[in-house]
Design a protein around this motif. Structure first.
Motif, PDB file in Angstrom:
ATOM      1  N   GLY A 293      -5.670  -4.374  -9.768  1.00  0.00           N
ATOM      2  CA  GLY A 293      -5.770  -2.958  -9.426  1.00  0.00           C
ATOM      3  C   GLY A 293      -5.475  -2.707  -7.958  1.00  0.00           C
ATOM      4  N   GLY A 294      -5.946  -3.619  -7.089  1.00  0.00           N
ATOM      5  CA  GLY A 294      -5.696  -3.459  -5.663  1.00  0.00           C
ATOM      6  C   GLY A 294      -4.226  -3.589  -5.305  1.00  0.00           C
ATOM      7  N   THR A 295      -3.551  -4.583  -5.909  1.00  0.00           N
ATOM      8  CA  THR A 295      -2.131  -4.757  -5.595  1.00  0.00           C
ATOM      9  C   THR A 295      -1.283  -3.646  -6.196  1.00  0.00           C
ATOM     10  OG1 THR A 295      -1.889  -6.244  -7.505  1.00  0.00           O
ATOM     11  CG2 THR A 295      -2.315  -7.253  -5.363  1.00  0.00           C
ATOM     12  N   THR A 296      -1.657  -3.163  -7.364  1.00  0.00           N
ATOM     13  CA  THR A 296      -0.928  -2.043  -7.961  1.00  0.00           C
ATOM     14  C   THR A 296      -1.076  -0.790  -7.108  1.00  0.00           C
ATOM     15  OG1 THR A 296      -1.261  -2.962 -10.180  1.00  0.00           O
ATOM     16  CG2 THR A 296      -0.652  -0.638 -10.032  1.00  0.00           C
ATOM     17  N   PHE A 297      -2.294  -0.530  -6.655  1.00  0.00           N
ATOM     18  CA  PHE A 297      -2.544   0.598  -5.765  1.00  0.00           C
ATOM     19  C   PHE A 297      -1.722   0.460  -4.486  1.00  0.00           C
ATOM     20  CE2 PHE A 297      -5.000   2.196  -2.110  1.00  0.00           C
ATOM     21  CZ  PHE A 297      -5.118   3.530  -2.438  1.00  0.00           C
ATOM     22  N   ALA A 298      -1.644  -0.777  -3.947  1.00  0.00           N
ATOM     23  CA  ALA A 298      -0.936  -1.008  -2.693  1.00  0.00           C
ATOM     24  C   ALA A 298       0.551  -0.769  -2.810  1.00  0.00           C
ATOM     25  CB  ALA A 298      -1.197  -2.436  -2.214  1.00  0.00           C
ATOM     26  N   GLN A 299       1.126  -0.991  -3.985  1.00  0.00           N
ATOM     27  CA  GLN A 299       2.573  -0.840  -4.143  1.00  0.00           C
ATOM     28  C   GLN A 299       3.048   0.602  -4.051  1.00  0.00           C
ATOM     29  OE1 GLN A 299       3.097  -4.217  -7.442  1.00  0.00           O
ATOM     30  NE2 GLN A 299       5.051  -3.427  -6.745  1.00  0.00           N
ATOM     31  N   GLN A 300       2.124   1.543  -3.948  1.00  0.00           N
ATOM     32  CA  GLN A 300       2.513   2.912  -3.617  1.00  0.00           C
ATOM     33  C   GLN A 300       2.903   3.022  -2.146  1.00  0.00           C
ATOM     34  OE1 GLN A 300      -0.261   5.932  -5.945  1.00  0.00           O
ATOM     35  NE2 GLN A 300      -1.461   4.384  -4.880  1.00  0.00           N
ATOM     36  N   TYR A 301       2.342   2.140  -1.306  1.00  0.00           N
ATOM     37  CA  TYR A 301       2.449   2.289   0.138  1.00  0.00           C
ATOM     38  C   TYR A 301       3.298   1.216   0.813  1.00  0.00           C
ATOM     39  CZ  TYR A 301      -1.631   5.132  -1.000  1.00  0.00           C
ATOM     40  OH  TYR A 301      -2.478   6.042  -1.572  1.00  0.00           O
TER      41      TYR A 301
ATOM     42  N   THR B  90      14.597  -3.364   2.591  1.00  0.00           N
ATOM     43  CA  THR B  90      15.266  -2.101   2.267  1.00  0.00           C
ATOM     44  C   THR B  90      14.608  -1.410   1.074  1.00  0.00           C
ATOM     45  OG1 THR B  90      16.825  -3.282   0.830  1.00  0.00           O
ATOM     46  CG2 THR B  90      17.460  -2.969   3.138  1.00  0.00           C
ATOM     47  N   ALA B  91      13.485  -1.957   0.604  1.00  0.00           N
ATOM     48  CA  ALA B  91      12.835  -1.388  -0.572  1.00  0.00           C
ATOM     49  C   ALA B  91      12.124  -0.091  -0.207  1.00  0.00           C
ATOM     50  CB  ALA B  91      11.845  -2.378  -1.155  1.00  0.00           C
ATOM     51  N   PRO B  92      12.343   0.978  -0.952  1.00  0.00           N
ATOM     52  CA  PRO B  92      11.634   2.226  -0.695  1.00  0.00           C
ATOM     53  C   PRO B  92      10.198   2.159  -1.198  1.00  0.00           C
ATOM     54  CG  PRO B  92      13.015   2.453  -2.630  1.00  0.00           C
ATOM     55  CD  PRO B  92      13.284   1.086  -2.081  1.00  0.00           C
ATOM     56  N   VAL B  93       9.354   3.049  -0.695  1.00  0.00           N
ATOM     57  CA  VAL B  93       7.971   3.139  -1.161  1.00  0.00           C
ATOM     58  C   VAL B  93       7.734   4.543  -1.698  1.00  0.00           C
ATOM     59  CG1 VAL B  93       7.110   1.362   0.386  1.00  0.00           C
ATOM     60  CG2 VAL B  93       7.170   3.732   1.159  1.00  0.00           C
ATOM     61  N   LEU B  94       6.746   4.660  -2.589  1.00  0.00           N
ATOM     62  CA  LEU B  94       6.462   5.955  -3.196  1.00  0.00           C
ATOM     63  C   LEU B  94       5.790   6.904  -2.215  1.00  0.00           C
ATOM     64  CD1 LEU B  94       5.148   4.720  -6.674  1.00  0.00           C
ATOM     65  CD2 LEU B  94       7.374   5.762  -6.172  1.00  0.00           C
ATOM     66  N   ILE B  95       4.872   6.364  -1.384  1.00  0.00           N
ATOM     67  CA  ILE B  95       4.134   7.188  -0.423  1.00  0.00           C
ATOM     68  C   ILE B  95       4.283   6.548   0.954  1.00  0.00           C
ATOM     69  CG2 ILE B  95       1.912   8.229   0.157  1.00  0.00           C
ATOM     70  CD1 ILE B  95       1.058   7.844  -2.728  1.00  0.00           C
ATOM     71  N   PRO B  96       5.220   6.980   1.765  1.00  0.00           N
ATOM     72  CA  PRO B  96       5.432   6.360   3.086  1.00  0.00           C
ATOM     73  C   PRO B  96       4.355   6.766   4.084  1.00  0.00           C
ATOM     74  CG  PRO B  96       6.940   8.199   2.769  1.00  0.00           C
ATOM     75  CD  PRO B  96       6.205   8.036   1.468  1.00  0.00           C
ATOM     76  N   GLY B  97       4.239   5.954   5.138  1.00  0.00           N
ATOM     77  CA  GLY B  97       3.360   6.296   6.249  1.00  0.00           C
ATOM     78  C   GLY B  97       1.949   5.750   6.159  1.00  0.00           C
ATOM     79  N   HIS B  98       1.637   4.945   5.133  1.00  0.00           N
ATOM     80  CA  HIS B  98       0.278   4.411   4.985  1.00  0.00           C
ATOM     81  C   HIS B  98       0.327   2.920   4.685  1.00  0.00           C
ATOM     82  CE1 HIS B  98      -1.473   8.473   4.952  1.00  0.00           C
ATOM     83  NE2 HIS B  98      -0.449   8.815   4.175  1.00  0.00           N
ATOM     84  N   ALA B  99       1.152   2.201   5.435  1.00  0.00           N
ATOM     85  CA  ALA B  99       1.337   0.779   5.170  1.00  0.00           C
ATOM     86  C   ALA B  99       0.042  -0.010   5.371  1.00  0.00           C
ATOM     87  CB  ALA B  99       2.437   0.222   6.063  1.00  0.00           C
ATOM     88  N   LEU B 100      -0.760   0.340   6.376  1.00  0.00           N
ATOM     89  CA  LEU B 100      -1.991  -0.396   6.635  1.00  0.00           C
ATOM     90  C   LEU B 100      -2.962  -0.293   5.465  1.00  0.00           C
ATOM     91  CD1 LEU B 100      -2.742   0.326  10.409  1.00  0.00           C
ATOM     92  CD2 LEU B 100      -1.878  -1.777   9.373  1.00  0.00           C
TER      93      LEU B 100
END
Length: 311
Positions: A88-96, A150-160
């Motif tokens: 669940g944590g890694t799936t959640f993280a893949q948004q960012y 070069t991979a895009p993210v679903l929700i940018p700006g919250h990498a941390l």
């Protein structure tokens, strides 16, 4: 006293490791595809509820005895550590963060397993080969992390936020892995896998609903391609690979079972290059070479150690 791990043929151990290396390496891409429609916690909930129901139901119908209350309690604890925090944590993280970076950060699992296993007395102190392998693995991952993605993210700006979720999830995955080795569920290890997936899937469903994912998700709008990605996660990522992982924890050193986390980033990067338009460069290839060497050292070093027995 903690009983010695049962013996198993080298061919079965190799097959199980290959399943972890290849299947779990490919689930990052499948998860990224599914997250295009599914919210993260409901995606993980559906994945584990379906996989758990199929595996547990099939084994019970085939004659496996009903688990005890203590077995369900242990499955509930493993469900929190592995499906909830780990997946669940890694799936959640893949948004960012990109899926490749997620796979790279999950490679902290072998370090957690080696150090926590030693600290808890479940395994002997890592020898020189294992320590060198872990150092090379970290070096390979750092080399990969320095390359441009070069991979895009679903929700940018919250990498941390994404990085923190993966690191916490990896730590809890290691804790749950060692707990499952010390406090195994009775009977077939595979029915225990089904139980922990059912428990974890139920927790993830509650988390998803409390997170407000139910109000914005419409299951009738999910296209066939996304259902295909979910089916892959259920059958291969959960039933086959997780069963192989739990079995490996019973027959080999936890550090060896955790070497999948060194190989998965290589697989994830290759799949990103083949199917997601990401580029490969010398830094990535050099990092992959270090990771392969690290796995070899951990495997060779782990063969020379025997599990420590607890009085």
């Amino acid at each position: 006293m903690l009983a010695s791990a049962p013996t198993a043929s080298r061919s079965l151990i190799l097959l199980a490791l290959l399943a972890l290396y290849l299947i779990w390496g490919s689930t990052y891409l499948a998860t990224k595809i599914a997250l295009g429609v599914w919210p993260p916690f409901l995606l993980s909930a559906m994945r584990y509820l379906l996989a758990g129901a199929l595996l547990y139901g099939a084994l019970r119908l085939s004659g496996s005895p009903a688990p005890s209350r203590q077995d369900w309690w242990r499955a509930a604890i493993m469900g929190v550590c592995l499906p909830v925090f780990g997946n669940g944590g890694t799936t959640f993280a893949q948004q960012y963060i990109p899926s490749g970076m997620t796979a790279l950060l999950v490679a902290s699992v072998p370090m957690y397993l080696a150090l926590l296993g030693w600290a808890s007395g479940l395994t002997a102190r890592p020898n020189a080969k294992v320590l060198l392998g872990l150092v090379l693995g970290v070096g390979g991952l750092l080399l990969l992390l320095k390359t441009d993605s070069t991979a895009p993210v679903l929700i940018p700006g919250h990498a941390l936020l994404g990085i923190g979720a993966v690191l916490v999830g990896s730590f809890m995955w290691a804790v749950g892995s060692l707990y499952s080795r010390q406090k195994p569920i009775g009977g077939s290890p595979f029915i225990g896998v089904g139980m922990q997936m059912l428990c974890g899937g139920f927790y993830l469903l509650l988390i998803g609903l409390l997170h407000g994912e139910g109000s914005s998700f419409h299951i009738d709008a999910v296209p066939l391609k996304i259902w295909g990605a979910l089916a892959y996660l259920v059958v291969f990522g959960s039933i086959i690979a997780l069963s192989a992982y739990v079995w490996l924890l019973k027959v080999v050193e936890p550090t060896l079972a955790g070497t999948y986390a060194f190989v998965n980033p290589v697989v994830a990067l290759l799949l990103g290059w083949l199917f997601a338009g990401e580029t490969l460069n010398t830094g990535m290839l050099g990092g992959a070479a270090l990771i392969v060497a690290a796995v070899a050292l951990v495997v060779l070093g782990g063969k020379q150690r025997q599990p420590r027995k607890l009085a």
